[in-house]
Design a protein around this motif. Structure first.
Motif, short mmCIF file in Angstrom:
data_model
loop_
_atom_site.label_atom_id
_atom_site.label_comp_id
_atom_site.label_asym_id
_atom_site.label_seq_id
_atom_site.Cartn_x
_atom_site.Cartn_y
_atom_site.Cartn_z
N VAL A 51 0.86 -1.20 0.00
CA VAL A 51 0.00 0.00 0.00
C VAL A 51 0.89 1.24 0.00
O VAL A 51 1.82 1.35 0.78
N ASP A 52 0.61 2.16 -0.92
CA ASP A 52 1.44 3.35 -1.10
C ASP A 52 0.57 4.60 -0.94
O ASP A 52 -0.39 4.79 -1.68
N PHE A 53 0.92 5.42 0.05
CA PHE A 53 0.19 6.65 0.29
C PHE A 53 0.88 7.85 -0.37
O PHE A 53 0.47 8.98 -0.16
N GLY A 54 1.94 7.62 -1.12
CA GLY A 54 2.74 8.69 -1.69
C GLY A 54 2.04 9.50 -2.77
O GLY A 54 2.32 10.67 -2.94
N THR A 55 1.14 8.86 -3.51
CA THR A 55 0.45 9.58 -4.58
C THR A 55 -1.04 9.22 -4.56
O THR A 55 -1.43 8.13 -4.18
N ILE A 56 -1.82 10.18 -5.00
CA ILE A 56 -3.26 9.98 -5.18
C ILE A 56 -3.57 10.37 -6.61
O ILE A 56 -3.16 11.45 -7.06
N PRO A 57 -4.26 9.52 -7.35
CA PRO A 57 -4.57 9.88 -8.73
C PRO A 57 -5.36 11.19 -8.81
O PRO A 57 -6.32 11.40 -8.06
N LEU A 58 -4.95 12.08 -9.70
CA LEU A 58 -5.62 13.36 -9.87
C LEU A 58 -7.09 13.16 -10.25
O LEU A 58 -7.96 13.90 -9.80
N ARG A 59 -7.35 12.14 -11.02
CA ARG A 59 -8.73 11.85 -11.43
C ARG A 59 -9.62 11.58 -10.22
O ARG A 59 -10.76 12.01 -10.16
N THR A 60 -9.09 10.85 -9.22
CA THR A 60 -9.86 10.58 -8.00
C THR A 60 -10.17 11.87 -7.27
O THR A 60 -11.29 12.07 -6.80
N LEU A 61 -9.19 12.76 -7.17
CA LEU A 61 -9.41 14.03 -6.48
C LEU A 61 -10.40 14.91 -7.23
O LEU A 61 -11.22 15.60 -6.63
N ARG A 62 -10.33 14.87 -8.54
CA ARG A 62 -11.17 15.74 -9.36
C ARG A 62 -12.58 15.19 -9.52
O ARG A 62 -13.56 15.93 -9.39
N GLU A 63 -12.71 13.89 -9.80
CA GLU A 63 -14.00 13.32 -10.18
C GLU A 63 -14.64 12.45 -9.10
O GLU A 63 -15.78 12.06 -9.22
N GLY A 64 -13.88 12.10 -8.08
CA GLY A 64 -14.46 11.28 -7.02
C GLY A 64 -14.29 9.81 -7.29
O GLY A 64 -13.46 9.42 -8.08
N PRO A 65 -15.01 9.01 -6.58
CA PRO A 65 -16.15 9.33 -5.73
C PRO A 65 -15.72 9.98 -4.42
O PRO A 65 -14.56 9.87 -4.02
N LEU A 66 -16.67 10.60 -3.74
CA LEU A 66 -16.41 11.13 -2.41
C LEU A 66 -16.22 9.97 -1.45
O LEU A 66 -16.74 8.88 -1.68
N PRO A 67 -15.46 10.17 -0.37
CA PRO A 67 -15.21 9.05 0.56
C PRO A 67 -16.49 8.38 1.07
O PRO A 67 -16.57 7.15 1.12
N GLY A 68 -17.50 9.16 1.42
CA GLY A 68 -18.75 8.57 1.92
C GLY A 68 -19.46 7.73 0.89
O GLY A 68 -20.01 6.67 1.19
N ASP A 69 -19.46 8.20 -0.36
CA ASP A 69 -20.09 7.44 -1.44
C ASP A 69 -19.33 6.15 -1.71
O ASP A 69 -19.93 5.09 -1.95
N PHE A 70 -18.01 6.22 -1.67
CA PHE A 70 -17.18 5.03 -1.85
C PHE A 70 -17.49 3.99 -0.78
O PHE A 70 -17.68 2.80 -1.08
N LEU A 71 -17.58 4.44 0.49
CA LEU A 71 -17.87 3.51 1.58
C LEU A 71 -19.26 2.89 1.46
O LEU A 71 -19.44 1.70 1.71
N GLN A 72 -20.24 3.69 1.06
CA GLN A 72 -21.59 3.15 0.90
C GLN A 72 -21.61 2.09 -0.21
O GLN A 72 -22.29 1.08 -0.08
N ASP A 73 -20.85 2.32 -1.29
CA ASP A 73 -20.76 1.31 -2.35
C ASP A 73 -20.12 0.02 -1.83
O ASP A 73 -20.56 -1.08 -2.19
N LEU A 74 -19.09 0.15 -0.98
CA LEU A 74 -18.47 -1.05 -0.39
C LEU A 74 -19.49 -1.83 0.44
O LEU A 74 -19.55 -3.06 0.35
N VAL A 75 -20.27 -1.12 1.23
CA VAL A 75 -21.27 -1.79 2.07
C VAL A 75 -22.33 -2.46 1.20
O VAL A 75 -22.72 -3.61 1.46
#
Length: 192
Positions: free
Chosen positions: A79-103
Motif C-alpha cells: 500500500v502506497d500513500f505517496g500519490t493519489i490519482p488526480l482523477r480521484t481528487l477531481r472526479e471522485g467518488p467522495l469518501p462517503g459514497d465510496f464507503l456506501q458502495d463497499l457496504v
C-alpha cells in the motif's frame, strides 16, 4: 453468523510523514483482524481491505481462509500513500459514497452478513458522510467500528465513523489492546 469485515489500510498512529504502512501498523491491523475472527463469534467472514484516500479496494476475499492471510500481509506491505490519482481528487467518488458502495457490495455477498465490522484509524479526520442512503440503512445488519484512537484527544468524525453511526452502529475507541476485548464481547453479545 457471517461478518462482512472492512479493513481501512491506514496507519494506526499518526506520524509526520507516511508513504507506507509500517511493519507495526501492519501487525496491529492483522492482529485485530485475527482477534475479530477468533473472538467475534462468527463462523465465516468476507474481507474487503480499502484505501480511503485513493478510494480503491486493495484486497478482497468473499470467504476469508487461513491461506489468505499471507497474501493480505504482502498486499498491506505494498500500500502506497505517496500519490493519489488526480482523477480521484477531481472526479471522485467522495469518501462517503465510496464507503456506501463497499457496504452495498458486502450486503450482496453470500451468505448475507449478520454484522458489518470496520477496522481502522479514527485519528485521521476527514470528509464526513454527506447523506446516507435510507435503503442502505434499512438493509444493513448491526454495524461496528473498531477505531484506533488517541487518548484524551477530542476526535472528529470521519467518513467511516459517520457511516457506522448513520447505520445505527457502535464505534469503539481502541487505544490499548485491553480496549479490544470489551468491544469484541459486545459484538459477540449483539448476535444473540
Amino acid at each position: 453468523g457471517h461478518a462482512a469485515i472492512f479493513l481501512h489500510a491506514s496507519p494506526v498512529r499518526p506520524r509526520r510523514y507516511v508513504t507506507r504502512l509500517s511493519p507495526w501498523d501492519r501487525q496491529v491491523l492483522l492482529s485485530t483482524l485475527s482477534s475479530v475472527l477468533r473472538d467475534g463469534g462468527f463462523r465465516s467472514a468476507s474481507l474487503t481491505v480499502f484505501d480511503l484516500t485513493k478510494r480503491e479496494v486493495v484486497f478482497e476475499a468473499a470467504r476469508l481462509r487461513p491461506e489468505d492471510v499471507g497474501r493480505l500481509a504482502r498486499q498491506l506491505a505494498r500500500v502506497d500513500f505517496g500519490t493519489i490519482p488526480l482523477r480521484t481528487l477531481r472526479e471522485g467518488p467522495l469518501p462517503g459514497d465510496f464507503l456506501q458502495d463497499l457496504v452495498r457490495r458486502g450486503l450482496r455477498g453470500e451468505p448475507r452478513p449478520d454484522a458489518l465490522i470496520f477496522i481502522g484509524s479514527r485519528w485521521r479526520s476527514g470528509q464526513k458522510l454527506r447523506t446516507l442512503d435510507p435503503a442502505l440503512k434499512e438493509a444493513a445488519p448491526p454495524a461496528f467500528h473498531l477505531a484506533y484512537s488517541l487518548p484524551n484527544v477530542p476526535e472528529d468524525t470521519d467518513a467511516v465513523t459517520s457511516l457506522v453511526k448513520g447505520l445505527g452502529g457502535k464505534v469503539f475507541s481502541i487505544y490499548l489492546p485491553k480496549n479490544l476485548a470489551p468491544a469484541l464481547r459486545q459484538i459477540r453479545e449483539s448476535q444473540r
